[in-house]
Write an enzyme that holds these catalytic residues in place. Structure first.
Site, PDB file in Angstrom:
ATOM      1  N   GLY A  61       4.848  11.179  11.559  1.00  0.00           N
ATOM      2  CA  GLY A  61       3.934  12.297  11.338  1.00  0.00           C
ATOM      3  C   GLY A  61       3.169  12.652  12.606  1.00  0.00           C
ATOM      4  N   GLY A  87       2.797   1.358   4.315  1.00  0.00           N
ATOM      5  CA  GLY A  87       2.531   1.420   2.876  1.00  0.00           C
ATOM      6  C   GLY A  87       1.333   2.289   2.552  1.00  0.00           C
ATOM      7  CE  LYS A 102      -3.331  10.323   9.714  1.00  0.00           C
ATOM      8  NZ  LYS A 102      -4.227   9.490  10.552  1.00  0.00           N
ATOM      9  NE  ARG A 117      -7.815   2.977   9.297  1.00  0.00           N
ATOM     10  CZ  ARG A 117      -6.759   2.908  10.094  1.00  0.00           C
ATOM     11  NH1 ARG A 117      -6.033   3.985  10.304  1.00  0.00           N
ATOM     12  NH2 ARG A 117      -6.436   1.779  10.691  1.00  0.00           N
ATOM     13  CG  HIS A 160       3.406   7.667   4.125  1.00  0.00           C
ATOM     14  ND1 HIS A 160       2.200   7.345   3.563  1.00  0.00           N
ATOM     15  CD2 HIS A 160       3.392   7.143   5.382  1.00  0.00           C
ATOM     16  CE1 HIS A 160       1.480   6.647   4.423  1.00  0.00           C
ATOM     17  NE2 HIS A 160       2.168   6.517   5.533  1.00  0.00           N
ATOM     18  NE  ARG A 207      -3.380  12.651   1.140  1.00  0.00           N
ATOM     19  CZ  ARG A 207      -3.114  12.292  -0.102  1.00  0.00           C
ATOM     20  NH1 ARG A 207      -2.635  13.166  -0.954  1.00  0.00           N
ATOM     21  NH2 ARG A 207      -3.334  11.067  -0.506  1.00  0.00           N
ATOM     22  CG  HIS A 254      -0.633   9.574   2.385  1.00  0.00           C
ATOM     23  ND1 HIS A 254       0.029  10.499   3.161  1.00  0.00           N
ATOM     24  CD2 HIS A 254      -1.162   8.675   3.248  1.00  0.00           C
ATOM     25  CE1 HIS A 254      -0.118  10.191   4.426  1.00  0.00           C
ATOM     26  NE2 HIS A 254      -0.822   9.073   4.508  1.00  0.00           N
TER      27      HIS A 254
END
Ligand code: PAF
Length: 282
Positions: free
Chosen positions: A149, A31, A151, A189, A37, A186, A34
């Site tokens: 992702g 959840g 990241k 946090r 996602h 992104r 951003h």
């Protein structure tokens, strides 16, 4: 848009989709959605007949209870954001009891050593928690493709290993890192950073870009020393680790081998907020 909370309702829906020969794309999330996602959801929608997005803040992957408590929970806003892309997405947002029953604990996994690198050294039990929840979700959603992702690059490699070792029939697709205009990766946090901290945190990506430029001309050791010094000049960000590692097995570089792919990884704290980022070097 369908919002399901119970695994039996989800499984029923999945069975109906399978009977209709529909392909299922899956985007697991915690959840606080951003653009990163949303880009995964868009990619899933463009390649699959139906898309399931899970929204579940998984307690077993947090080694720090404070971080778990402070993790943003914004289901209504998340649903609104998804609706803007497509009303056809199925959202699965279960309570912890649906995923864990009475015992909220992780299974033990071996990911052939991937779990001991970088994040694994600083986040005890984190990847057992991720493995536990993703495996359970995969078994419920039975996706053809699942989107993650880059990241969380180590997580992506670990999910690929989970699928390989457990013979799960799902294609795991890594998607490029989505960045703010400043370059900051992104992350949910980021919402907890003050505007000033958010601006300063862009430093992490600036460093990674410079590392990429230097890679191949300077040794990994020289680069690492340089990064450590640079972070000392930026006291509002505390470097936890910097690594240049093999992009497949995540083992720290020994000597550069031109036939191998490498990535640079950073974890750093801005106050009590932990940020991670990485970049492909070659
Ligand atoms: O990347 C995340 O948001 C989480 O680790 C995941 C994959 C949804 C598992 O809880």
């Amino acid at each position: 848009m369908q919002i399901l909370k119970e695994k039996e309702a989800l499984k029923k829906k999945v069975r109906a989709l399978k009977n209709d020969q529909k392909s299922i794309g899956f985007v697991p999330t915690m959840g606080a959605l951003h653009e990163g996602h949303l880009s995964l959801i868009k990619q899933a929608l463009s390649t699959c007949d139906k898309v399931v997005v899970s929204i579940f803040v998984n307690p077993t992957q947090f080694e720090n209870q404070d971080d778990l408590q402070k993790y943003p929970r914004t289901l209504d806003e998340d649903v609104e954001q998804i609706k803007k892309i497509s009303e056809e997405v199925i959202v699965f947002s279960p309570p912890a009891s649906e995923m864990y029953g009475d015992t909220v604990s992780s299974e033990e996994f071996s990911f052939d050593g991937l779990e001991h690198q970088m994040e694994g050294r600083f986040r005890q039990g984190h990847f057992n928690g991720v493995g536990t929840i993703v495996k359970r979700l995969f078994e419920m959603v039975e996706p053809d493709k699942a989107f993650f992702g880059e990241k969380d690059y180590q997580q992506l490699q670990i999910i690929k290993k989970l699928v390989e070792k457990h013979g799960l029939d799902v294609e795991v697709i890594g998607c490029p890192i989505f960045r703010e205009t400043s370059g900051l990766a992104r992350s949910s946090r980021n919402e907890r950073l003050s505007p000033k901290e958010r601006q300063t945190a862009a430093f992490i990506y600036e460093i990674l870009q410079q590392v990429k430029e230097e890679f191949g001309t300077k040794s990994a050791k020289e680069i690492s020393t340089w990064v450590t010094e640079k972070f000392k000049s930026q006291p509002s960000l505390v470097l936890e680790y910097f690594e240049i590692a093999n992009a497949d097995d995540l083992v720290s570089i020994q000597e550069e081998d031109k036939s191998k792919k490498y990535r640079a990884f950073i974890a750093a704290y801005s106050g009590d907020i932990r940020l991670i980022d990485n970049i492909a070097l070659n």
